[in-house]
Design a protein around this motif. Structure first.
Motif: not given
Length: 115
Positions: A2, A72-74, A76-78
């Motif tokens: 992040e 993190s999953e967030e 990876a999505r962003s």
């Protein structure tokens, strides 16, 4: 990961402005050719996009090889959104810099004796 995304966002705001000002000054005072300045500007602005994509790919490779999960999953999505926004910033800032090149005049006199 992040913090790298935050650094990427900061770079996408700062580098276009820095490149615009510094390359405009190089054209005015050092006699840099406008086409070379445009290519250098495009490279400066696209560098964080390429760097972020490479770091993301490296983090995915580390995750695949080891049990360590650096993404993190967030984050990876962003990734796709960050790259798309970076490309849009790159296109828009390149268009603005190209238009700005139309109004920049070199202060140095061309050397007429060189061929």
């Amino acid at each position: 990961m992040e913090s790298i995304l935050q650094l990427y966002g900061l770079a996408m705001v700062v580098l276009p402005v820095y490149g615009f000002v510094s390359l405009r000054n190089k054209i005015r005072h050092d006699g840099m050719v406008k086409s070379a300045a445009l290519l250098r500007y495009m490279g400066v602005v696209v560098a964080p996009i390429a760097g972020y994509a490479c770091l993301f790919g490296l983090a995915l490779a580390v995750e695949a090889v080891t049990s360590f999960d650096p993404i993190s999953e967030e984050a990876a999505r962003s990734f796709v959104l960050a790259i798309v926004l970076g490309v849009l910033v790159w296109l828009l800032s390149t268009a603005i810099f190209s238009l700005g090149l139309l109004f920049v005049q070199s202060l140095r006199k061309p050397d007429l004796q060189r061929h």
